[in-house]
Design an enzyme around this catalytic site. Structure first.
Site, PDB file in Angstrom:
ATOM      1  N   ALA A  16      38.409  32.954  46.009  1.00  0.00           N
ATOM      2  CA  ALA A  16      38.067  32.226  44.790  1.00  0.00           C
ATOM      3  C   ALA A  16      37.082  31.122  45.252  1.00  0.00           C
ATOM      4  CB  ALA A  16      39.501  31.370  44.621  1.00  0.00           C
ATOM      5  N   VAL A  47      43.434  39.989  50.686  1.00  0.00           N
ATOM      6  CA  VAL A  47      43.795  41.425  50.308  1.00  0.00           C
ATOM      7  C   VAL A  47      43.229  41.982  49.110  1.00  0.00           C
ATOM      8  CG1 VAL A  47      45.668  41.711  51.801  1.00  0.00           C
ATOM      9  CG2 VAL A  47      45.949  40.437  49.809  1.00  0.00           C
ATOM     10  N   LYS A  78      35.158  52.447  41.503  1.00  0.00           N
ATOM     11  CA  LYS A  78      36.315  52.694  41.032  1.00  0.00           C
ATOM     12  C   LYS A  78      36.442  53.085  39.466  1.00  0.00           C
ATOM     13  CE  LYS A  78      40.501  50.015  39.928  1.00  0.00           C
ATOM     14  NZ  LYS A  78      41.204  48.698  39.970  1.00  0.00           N
TER      15      LYS A  78
HETATM   16  C1  LIG Z   1      49.626  41.414  47.910  1.00  0.00           C
HETATM   17  C2  LIG Z   1      48.318  40.996  47.111  1.00  0.00           C
HETATM   18  C3  LIG Z   1      47.295  42.069  46.625  1.00  0.00           C
HETATM   19  C4  LIG Z   1      46.239  41.494  46.115  1.00  0.00           C
HETATM   20  N1  LIG Z   1      45.303  42.524  45.662  1.00  0.00           N
HETATM   21  C5  LIG Z   1      44.210  42.333  44.590  1.00  0.00           C
HETATM   22  C6  LIG Z   1      43.668  43.256  44.389  1.00  0.00           C
HETATM   23  O1  LIG Z   1      43.711  44.328  44.493  1.00  0.00           O
HETATM   24  N2  LIG Z   1      42.583  42.730  43.103  1.00  0.00           N
HETATM   25  C7  LIG Z   1      42.309  41.671  42.884  1.00  0.00           C
HETATM   26  O2  LIG Z   1      41.615  41.255  42.106  1.00  0.00           O
HETATM   27  N3  LIG Z   1      43.175  40.663  43.405  1.00  0.00           N
HETATM   28  C8  LIG Z   1      44.164  40.952  44.382  1.00  0.00           C
HETATM   29  N4  LIG Z   1      44.937  39.974  44.890  1.00  0.00           N
HETATM   30  C9  LIG Z   1      44.416  38.561  44.687  1.00  0.00           C
HETATM   31  C10 LIG Z   1      43.391  38.157  45.610  1.00  0.00           C
HETATM   32  O3  LIG Z   1      43.685  38.511  46.966  1.00  0.00           O
HETATM   33  C11 LIG Z   1      43.259  36.614  45.347  1.00  0.00           C
HETATM   34  O4  LIG Z   1      43.149  36.234  44.107  1.00  0.00           O
HETATM   35  C12 LIG Z   1      42.065  36.131  45.941  1.00  0.00           C
HETATM   36  O5  LIG Z   1      41.957  36.544  47.416  1.00  0.00           O
HETATM   37  C13 LIG Z   1      41.605  34.777  45.879  1.00  0.00           C
HETATM   38  O6  LIG Z   1      42.437  34.014  47.009  1.00  0.00           O
HETATM   39  P1  LIG Z   1      42.065  32.392  46.950  1.00  0.00           P
HETATM   40  O7  LIG Z   1      40.844  32.392  47.318  1.00  0.00           O
HETATM   41  O8  LIG Z   1      42.821  31.659  45.935  1.00  0.00           O
HETATM   42  O9  LIG Z   1      43.081  32.092  48.213  1.00  0.00           O
HETATM   43  P2  LIG Z   1      42.981  32.154  49.731  1.00  0.00           P
HETATM   44  O10 LIG Z   1      42.418  33.676  50.255  1.00  0.00           O
HETATM   45  O11 LIG Z   1      44.502  31.844  50.186  1.00  0.00           O
HETATM   46  O12 LIG Z   1      42.097  31.130  50.255  1.00  0.00           O
HETATM   47  C14 LIG Z   1      42.596  29.755  50.311  1.00  0.00           C
HETATM   48  C15 LIG Z   1      41.527  29.107  51.067  1.00  0.00           C
HETATM   49  O13 LIG Z   1      41.953  27.759  51.368  1.00  0.00           O
HETATM   50  C16 LIG Z   1      41.657  27.258  52.481  1.00  0.00           C
HETATM   51  N5  LIG Z   1      42.880  26.262  52.921  1.00  0.00           N
HETATM   52  C17 LIG Z   1      44.047  25.959  52.423  1.00  0.00           C
HETATM   53  N6  LIG Z   1      44.590  25.059  53.033  1.00  0.00           N
HETATM   54  C18 LIG Z   1      43.742  24.333  53.433  1.00  0.00           C
HETATM   55  C19 LIG Z   1      43.798  22.950  54.244  1.00  0.00           C
HETATM   56  N7  LIG Z   1      44.807  22.318  54.306  1.00  0.00           N
HETATM   57  N8  LIG Z   1      42.626  22.533  54.528  1.00  0.00           N
HETATM   58  C20 LIG Z   1      41.525  23.245  54.598  1.00  0.00           C
HETATM   59  N9  LIG Z   1      41.225  24.422  53.842  1.00  0.00           N
HETATM   60  C21 LIG Z   1      42.479  24.978  53.495  1.00  0.00           C
HETATM   61  C22 LIG Z   1      41.919  28.194  53.462  1.00  0.00           C
HETATM   62  O14 LIG Z   1      41.400  27.969  54.427  1.00  0.00           O
HETATM   63  C23 LIG Z   1      41.103  29.394  52.729  1.00  0.00           C
HETATM   64  O15 LIG Z   1      39.837  29.295  52.801  1.00  0.00           O
HETATM   65  C24 LIG Z   1      46.065  40.235  45.683  1.00  0.00           C
HETATM   66  C25 LIG Z   1      47.093  39.177  46.220  1.00  0.00           C
HETATM   67  C26 LIG Z   1      48.070  39.847  46.827  1.00  0.00           C
HETATM   68  C27 LIG Z   1      48.889  38.762  47.510  1.00  0.00           C
END
Ligand SMILES: Cc1cc2nc3c(=O)[nH]c(=O)nc-3n(C[C@H](O)[C@H](O)[C@H](O)COP(=O)(O)OP(=O)(O)OC[C@H]3O[C@@H](n4cnc5c(N)ncnc54)[C@H](O)[C@@H]3O)c2cc1C
Length: 503
Positions: A16, A47, A78
């Protein structure tokens, strides 16, 4: 000289955070100062590996080359998602991207198909979906028809390694001027009005900003921990609450589709990448113990596991407000819908484009914020309904599936089911993500049986209708036969060149 531009702070550098950073760098790079904070110590979920065709719009908006993207991310193509065992054990169907059959005048294809099926002259729906025919033959093609002008487009998405995708976006964003700050966010400072003023980082650093994008994942550091926005829990509709993820060795042939296989208390995903396969089990902890879930996953891999199994926990639902005060949640901090239809990355993408449309000047307008939240809620609720559909219409015997079959459904979904049950009608509202043919394939795949069809489908003479069905089937089968094999297509255009991945 001091930078006078408004500052947007992106908290978090997972998929994200870097998607936001790259898109904002592209569109706001000259008007805004962009700062991103992430912590290597905390890491990412990483993931999210399967996407839907809209991802190509994102890639195009950034001006990225498709083949370069797939090379850099170990990616594959895909054409849809195969659902195995969802209606009942032994049954399968596909939600293939792209059309099914061809509409005639005002009337959608499914009405002709429903009539032809009643007459005994129609094959199952998959014989009329080009994407599915190609997917099951292991084929891939892009760039227009090969055999006849009447062949429709074949929309496609990607499977990719999420950490390599984030790495690529980071390189893009940093090259366009996004400032990356490595460090742990220890606190979120509010001003006297209650808006976020700054992030407090280790080493007594402060990152001030005007607008904050919360991309801190499930932790939701700003939107929830600091602003206490609240969460709307949807686990009574989507009760799976845990996942286990594990990569396995690549298997042959390299399939151009995601597979989702129903298991006793959840389902298993299979995502083919160039050098490995991504797998995971999404399950409901009320119905299966963690160790049994791990055994189920490992016993059902197509190749040998190549890393440890990784556990994840979640609650399905959404943040009460996607935009609260001067914080907008994107990615997992904004809510979670299980990855059954690969929607999470898309929801990040659409949140980005929504915010770009409604981007505030220095002062935030309440009306802009309300509109953003209205659109976000609508989108999430309709995706939620589509996911529930896969569970609600099952005929499986296990207690988990029985509970899914008897749960009370959201009114919006009940309305859709009733509309389809009566006369095979599917209505897509303005901002809904999934198309009529997406709903059609899952409704029919899960065993929904409409009583009637649109009366205008009777206007065509019976022999002509049978001929029409035969022609579409033959045209699409011939087109798919003419396409190259998916793995040959990849070898020719986008073979991964990352030795770290290949190892
Ligand atoms: C089981 C599973 C399967 C999935 N499969 C798919 C799929 O096939 N297709 C799809 O579109 N989506 C899928 N998703 C969703 C997808 O993985 C997420 O939408 C995507 O990875 C975005 O994650 P994120 O960036 O929001 O969070 P995260 O990857 O958790 O990133 C969070 C960030 O915040 C930072 N952070 C957190 N706390 C702090 C702090 N205190 N200080 C500094 N930095 C901090 C971390 O370092 C990291 O950089 C899946 C999710 C899950 C759980």
């Amino acid at each position: 000289m001091q930078d006078q531009r408004p500052t947007i702070v992106i908290a978090g550098g997972g998929t994200a955070g870097w998607m936001v950073a790259a898109a904002f760098a592209r569109f706001l790079g000259t008007t805004h100062r962009l700062r991103l904070v992430e912590s290597d110590e905390i890491g990412t979920i990483g993931v999210g590996e399967a996407t839907i065709p809209q991802i190509r719009l994102f890639k195009e908006a950034l001006g990225m080359d498709e083949d370069a993207l797939l090379k850099a991310t170990d990616g594959t193509f895909k054409l849809g998602i195969e659902f195995v065992g969802w209606r009942e054990p032994g049954h399968r169907y596909m939600h293939a991207f792209g059309g099914v059959g061809r509409d005639v005048g005002l009337i959608a294809f499914q009405h002709y198909w429903l009539r032809a099926r009643k007459m005994g002259v129609a094959r199952s729906l998959d014989a009329y979906a080009l994407n599915e025919i190609a997917a099951l033959k292991g084929k891939m093609h892009r760039g227009g028809p090969l055999t006849a002008r009447a062949i429709p487009d074949m929309p496609y998405a990607y499977h990719f390694d999420a950490s390599l995708f984030a790495r690529m976006l980071r390189a893009f964003a940093e090259a366009q001027g996004v400032e990356r700050n490595e460090g742990r966010i220890l606190g979120v400072e509010l001003d006297e009005g209650g808006d976020v003023a700054a992030l407090a980082l280790d080493g007594e650093r402060r990152i001030e900003g005007d607008l904050f994008i919360d991309c801190t994942g499930f932790r939701a550091l700003l939107i929830e921990q600091a602003l206490q926005t609240g969460f709307e829990d949807w686990s009574h509709w989507l009760p799976c609450d845990r996942a286990l993820a594990v990569p396995s060795s690549r298997t042959e042939p390299l399939l151009p589709y995601t597979r989702a296989t129903a298991r006793a208390a959840g389902w298993q995903w299979r995502i083919p990448l160039q050098h490995r396969t991504g797998n995971g089990l999404v399950y409901c902890s009320a119905h299966i113990a963690d160790d049994e879930a791990a055994q189920t996953l490992v016993a059902n891999l197509d190749g040998a596991p190549i890393a440890d199994t990784r556990p994840l926990r979640f609650t399905t639902g959404k943040r009460r407000l996607g935009w609260n005060r001067n914080v907008i949640a994107m990615g997992l901090s904004s809510g979670f819908l299980e990855p059954l239809e690969s929607t999470s990355i898309h929801l990040i993408q659409s949140a980005i484009s929504r915010l770009l449309q409604l981007l505030p000047a220095r002062a935030i307008s309440d009306a802009d914020r309300r509109e953003y939240n209205r659109q976000t809620d609508f989108e999430m609720e309709r995706v939620r309904d589509f996911l529930i559909l896969h569970y609600a219409l099952n005929r499986r015997a296990e207690p988990f599936w029985q509970a899914c079959r008897t749960m009370a459904l959201p009114d919006t979904l009940t309305h859709k089911l009733e509309l389809f049950a009566a006369n095979g009608r599917i209505v897509r509202e303005h901002e809904e993500l999934f198309t009529e043919v997406g709903w059609l394939q899952v409704l029919i795949g899960q065993g929904a049986e409409p009583q009637g069809y649109h009366p205008l489908a009777d206007a065509i003479e019976a022999g002509e209708l049978a001929e029409y069905m035969r022609t579409i089937e033959a045209l699409y089968a011939r087109e798919a036969d003419a396409m190259p094999r998916h793995e040959d297509f990849i070898a020719r255009f986008c073979a991964a060149q990352n030795p770290a991945v290949a190892a």
